[in-house]
Structure formats: structure tokens, C-alpha cells
Design an enzyme around this catalytic site. Sequence first.
Site, PDB file in Angstrom:
ATOM      1  N   HIS A  23       0.866  -1.188   0.000  1.00 51.77           N
ATOM      2  CA  HIS A  23       0.000   0.000   0.000  1.00 51.77           C
ATOM      3  C   HIS A  23       0.900   1.235   0.000  1.00 51.77           C
ATOM      4  O   HIS A  23       0.804   2.059   0.920  1.00 51.77           O
ATOM      5  CB  HIS A  23      -0.899   0.067   1.248  1.00 51.77           C
ATOM      6  CG  HIS A  23      -2.104  -0.813   1.188  1.00 51.77           C
ATOM      7  ND1 HIS A  23      -2.785  -1.205   2.333  1.00 51.77           N
ATOM      8  CD2 HIS A  23      -2.767  -1.372   0.161  1.00 51.77           C
ATOM      9  CE1 HIS A  23      -3.802  -1.969   2.001  1.00 51.77           C
ATOM     10  NE2 HIS A  23      -3.818  -2.085   0.680  1.00 51.77           N
ATOM     11  N   HIS A  79     -11.750  -8.475  -6.768  1.00 46.86           N
ATOM     12  CA  HIS A  79     -11.398  -7.216  -6.104  1.00 46.86           C
ATOM     13  C   HIS A  79     -10.510  -6.436  -7.064  1.00 46.86           C
ATOM     14  O   HIS A  79      -9.569  -6.993  -7.640  1.00 46.86           O
ATOM     15  CB  HIS A  79     -10.655  -7.586  -4.812  1.00 46.86           C
ATOM     16  CG  HIS A  79     -10.144  -6.454  -4.001  1.00 46.86           C
ATOM     17  ND1 HIS A  79     -10.737  -5.214  -3.937  1.00 46.86           N
ATOM     18  CD2 HIS A  79      -9.081  -6.390  -3.140  1.00 46.86           C
ATOM     19  CE1 HIS A  79     -10.051  -4.448  -3.113  1.00 46.86           C
ATOM     20  NE2 HIS A  79      -9.042  -5.134  -2.620  1.00 46.86           N
ATOM     21  N   ASP A  83      -3.100  -4.786  -6.487  1.00 43.62           N
ATOM     22  CA  ASP A  83      -2.307  -5.998  -6.222  1.00 43.62           C
ATOM     23  C   ASP A  83      -2.954  -7.251  -6.801  1.00 43.62           C
ATOM     24  O   ASP A  83      -2.300  -8.285  -6.898  1.00 43.62           O
ATOM     25  CB  ASP A  83      -2.025  -6.169  -4.724  1.00 43.62           C
ATOM     26  CG  ASP A  83      -3.251  -6.030  -3.852  1.00 43.62           C
ATOM     27  OD1 ASP A  83      -4.147  -5.250  -4.202  1.00 43.62           O
ATOM     28  OD2 ASP A  83      -3.323  -6.705  -2.816  1.00 43.62           O
ATOM     29  N   TYR A 193      -2.674  -8.450   9.794  1.00 47.45           N
ATOM     30  CA  TYR A 193      -3.489  -8.105   8.625  1.00 47.45           C
ATOM     31  C   TYR A 193      -4.878  -7.649   9.076  1.00 47.45           C
ATOM     32  O   TYR A 193      -5.398  -6.628   8.644  1.00 47.45           O
ATOM     33  CB  TYR A 193      -3.592  -9.337   7.724  1.00 47.45           C
ATOM     34  CG  TYR A 193      -4.108  -9.078   6.337  1.00 47.45           C
ATOM     35  CD1 TYR A 193      -3.235  -8.775   5.301  1.00 47.45           C
ATOM     36  CD2 TYR A 193      -5.461  -9.156   6.046  1.00 47.45           C
ATOM     37  CE1 TYR A 193      -3.706  -8.552   4.022  1.00 47.45           C
ATOM     38  CE2 TYR A 193      -5.940  -8.940   4.772  1.00 47.45           C
ATOM     39  CZ  TYR A 193      -5.054  -8.631   3.762  1.00 47.45           C
ATOM     40  OH  TYR A 193      -5.520  -8.409   2.492  1.00 47.45           O
ATOM     41  N   HIS A 226      -3.743 -13.556  -0.611  1.00 49.25           N
ATOM     42  CA  HIS A 226      -2.383 -13.311  -0.094  1.00 49.25           C
ATOM     43  C   HIS A 226      -2.017 -14.425   0.869  1.00 49.25           C
ATOM     44  O   HIS A 226      -2.812 -14.778   1.747  1.00 49.25           O
ATOM     45  CB  HIS A 226      -2.303 -11.996   0.687  1.00 49.25           C
ATOM     46  CG  HIS A 226      -2.565 -10.769  -0.113  1.00 49.25           C
ATOM     47  ND1 HIS A 226      -1.710 -10.328  -1.100  1.00 49.25           N
ATOM     48  CD2 HIS A 226      -3.572  -9.872  -0.072  1.00 49.25           C
ATOM     49  CE1 HIS A 226      -2.179  -9.212  -1.615  1.00 49.25           C
ATOM     50  NE2 HIS A 226      -3.321  -8.916  -1.023  1.00 49.25           N
TER      51      HIS A 226
HETATM   52 FE1  FEO Z   1      -7.300  -5.116  -1.152  1.00 49.94          FE
HETATM   53 FE2  FEO Z   1      -4.923  -7.433  -1.586  1.00 49.94          FE
HETATM   54  O1  FEO Z   1      -5.932  -5.963  -2.039  1.00 49.94           O
END
Ligand code: FEO
Length: 396
Positions: A23, A79, A83, A193, A226
Site C-alpha cells: 500500500h 477485487h 495488487d 493483517y 495473499h
Molecule cells: Fe485489497 Fe490485496 O488488495
Amino acid sequence: MSFTVKNNIQWVGKIDWELRKFHGDEYSTHRGSSYNSYLIREEKTALIDTVWTPFAKEYVENLKKTVDLSTIDYVVACHGENDHSGALPELMRQIPGTPIYCTKNGEKILKGLYHEDWNFKIVKTSDTLDLGNGRTLTFVEAPMLHWPDSMFAYLSGDEVLFSNDAFGQHYASEFMFNDRVDQAELFQECMKYYANILTPFSPLVIKKIKEILGFNLPLDMICTSHGIIWRDSPAQIVEKYLEWADSYQENQITILYDTMWDSTRIMAEQIAGGIRQADDDVTVKLFNLAKTDKNDAVTEIFKSKAILLGSSTINNGILVHVASLLEEIKGLKFKKKSAGAFGSYGWSGEAVKIMLERLADSGFSTPDQGLRLTWAPDDANMAACRDYGKRFVQNL
Ligand code: FEO
């Protein structure tokens, strides 16, 4: 690199071992990360999400080694954040016209980021995509978990939930499955996270999980976007999310401060001593904010039932690292946590009042007026700090 996740599901993403900031510079990734993309090859072939822009060419070249791109029937964009969508322009140049399934907000975001008029197919909760061989993707919108466009996709037949960011963690590992990695590292990254990204949306997390549990779907795996794939007891991370979303706290008090000439540091240590004298069970941790990673500090706050902020007074205000943390925690909307403040000053001494006001604005209960002392603490002042620590913990 690619590997089989289950049956005809393959991971075709990118492990980013080098990533240390995400980010922009907003999120520290001490253990790297991965951008997970999944290829499902049944009678129809679907590709779920892509990878971050710097890896776009590498990703598409690798994907070509796994599948003839022209045989991809559907692209699913759970999404739009960069990324996961960053390789779409490179991919779509090679398969223009292939439909991209996303939410209404997903289309807006992808158009806003890439200014391309791709063949968007808008889906809502309960909409399905039949892949053949008894496999159907069912979409579940998950707005604000954590962007307006976020959605999950559930693959019946294999009983796999593609959850995108939810249940993920920034954690690079060659093993890529939850049962193959260090559990302490894994859960620390999961909590970090959650604390740093999902805390403001906790009421929505609970609502969405209850909605999905209400579907009574069998669940064999959770494939996040992720970090590792949850194949061993995937419900464990769902249960953790329910726990973390419910105003999570441990028996911990975290003292976070910055100091100019050590007086505020000495106060912090004496206050910690007072807390310890009054309560032998509570975990007390101290962090100098000028020397501590911001996201790690937020994770410690997430775990705490109370925090104490310390700052010297400078130019009638507070030190910049303390101000930075206060800005961060305002947006995170922590609930059911208490806070106090302390600091040393020379002549004006506004810092304690400012910190308490900002903590109250951020939803912390602030049961006392804090403690401010002039110059360097002498023995009497150190005793006052210990007394403050004792009173603070006794009043929680
Ligand atoms: Fe909200 Fe991994 O992007």
C-alpha cells in the site's frame, strides 16, 4: 511456478519474497507476501484474480506455460485493487473480449484504474457461473471487506471458497498451505493483517461471516489472495475472524511513547513498574514509537485492553511519531479499549491534554486526566509515575 491446489484448481500467482512495504509505504511486510491467482480448468476454464502490476509480464508469461490463454473462458475479478488487478491490462491485451466477472463497484474501480472498456459481466450475491463437470462458481458480494467492490466466489464440487483479501496474510512461503508453515508466524501475520486492514469493518465482518455460514455450504479449503491456502481445518481462521471482530482484547496494556531527552521514557518505565506492582497477571509492553514499526504498534494496540500514550511537549503540541499513530488509530475505530496519557514538559505542557482529546475522539475511554511532569523526574516524580500506573490498572 504453479502448483495444484485441488483437482483441477491450480495456483498461478506470484510469491513476492522481497516485498517489505505494501500500500505504498503504509503497511510493513516483514515476511514478504504473495499475490494468489487461481486457474480452474473444467469444461470451462476460469481465472480468478491476477497479480500486482510489477509482475504483470512475468505472470502472463508463466500463465502461458500452464494454459493456452485463448482457452480461458472467464476471468473473475474478486477485487479491483492493484495488487490483484495489476496484470489485467497485460492479460486482456492478449485475450480481448474475454468476459470479466466482477461486482458493479468492481467495474467502476477497474475502469477508474485502467480506463479500458473490457467485457464486464456484473454479478451479485447468489449469481452463478457453471464451469461444467459438476462445478459451479457462486458469487457473494462482500462490500467493504475491505473495498466497496470486494466479493467472494465459492466453487461447489470442490467446496473451495475464494475469499480474496479476507482470511489472508502477507506471508511469503514456498509451502503455500496452512499446515506446512510455522503456525506462530502465520497467525501473527493473520492478526497483523486483520488489525491493520479489517478492524474498521469488524461489524461487517461478523455480518458477512454469519451470512455465509447461513448458506450451510461444505467447506474444504479457503483460497485467499495473499499468503497461504487454508486446507487444514479452514474453519479455524473463520472462527478467529469472529473472535477478532468482536472487540478483541487480551490481558495486555501497551505503553507507546516518544521522548526528547529521556524524561518521558523514564516515566513510561516507571508507569509500567506501577502497573506490574498492582497487577502481576497483565502483560505490559513498551514501545518507543520513533523506533517501532507503525503496523506492529497497531497490532499490539489491537491485542490490548488499554493503552498509555506518552509524549514530550514540543511547540505547544505532541511529538510527530505520536501524532502519526493517533492519526492511524482514529481511522481504525477500535472499540472497548481504555487509554491514558503522560509526558514530560518544560514550560507549557499541552501534550497530555492533546493526546487524551484525540484518544477520546478515536473511541477510547479516557478515565483520568493523565500524568504530566516537568523536566526530568526525581525520586518523588518517579513514585508519582508508579502510582499513576497502579491507579490506571486498578480502574480498568
Ligand atoms: Fe485489497 Fe490485496 O488488495
